[in-house]
Design a protein around this motif. Structure first.
Motif: not given
Length: 193
Positions: A107-120, A154-160
């Motif tokens: 809940d501390k993250l802004k959801v939904p995650q919208i936009g471009w993110n990297t893949v690794k 990808s990462e958004y607050g954590l790696e998933y």
């Protein structure tokens, strides 16, 4: 090539059809088990809420058909999440193709995650000619945890897990059909699998 997009009332079907058209492929939209079984490649899209999407799959018996498919299947966004064991969204049991659960972002993250993110950490021919750190387009409030079937992160607050594989089943959390040239490359790679 016979590419079938599963039609179960949840999905951004038009943009997926246009993306394949740009690659010179006409797709068929169907919920007919025979048509889906006879496809060379199957796309399992999804935009919307997991619980109602699963109800739609059950209504047309696609919940039992999809896990038995033998050709390459690509789950996109909610499609990938529904291929997992379970999702916290609507407390929904999934198809159990990927042995992993789907959780809601903190809940501390802004959801939904919208936009471009990297893949690794790319680990599959699905990512041929796509480089570490390339960008894909995402819109999601839930994520698949990292697991043995993860083939991209990808990462958004954590790696998933932003992509998964189990035998002939592939799943991507991002929208390749909205991810410009890199997304188009991924769809091309899927066609070549």
């Amino acid at each position: 090539m016979n590419v079938v997009i599963i039609d179960y009332g949840a999905g951004n079907i038009k943009s997926i059809q246009f993306a394949f058209k740009r690659l010179g492929i006409e797709t068929t939209l169907s919920n007919n088990p025979k048509v889906i079984k006879n496809a060379d490649k199957v796309i399992f899209p999804g935009v919307g809420e997991a619980n109602s999407a699963m109800k739609m799959l059950k209504l047309s018996t696609l919940d039992t058909l999809i896990p038995d498919l033998k050709q390459p299947v690509l789950g996109i966004c909610l499609g990938m999440q529904l291929m997992c064991n379970y999702t916290e969204e609507g407390n929904t049991k999934g198809l159990g193709i990927f042995n992993v659960d789907v959780k809601r972002f903190n809940d501390k993250l802004k959801v939904p995650q919208i936009g471009w993110n990297t893949v690794k950490n790319l680990k599959s021919d699905l990512f041929k000619n796509i480089k570490e750190g390339d960008y894909m387009y995402l819109v999601h409030s839930y994520y698949a945890e990292n697991c043995i079937e993860t083939i991209a992160n990808s990462e958004y607050g954590l790696e998933y897990a932003s992509a998964l594989v189990n035998n002939n089943f592939y799943g991507v959390q991002f929208h390749p059909e909205k991810s410009s040239t890199k997304g188009e490359q991924l769809l091309k790679n899927f066609l070549e699998l």
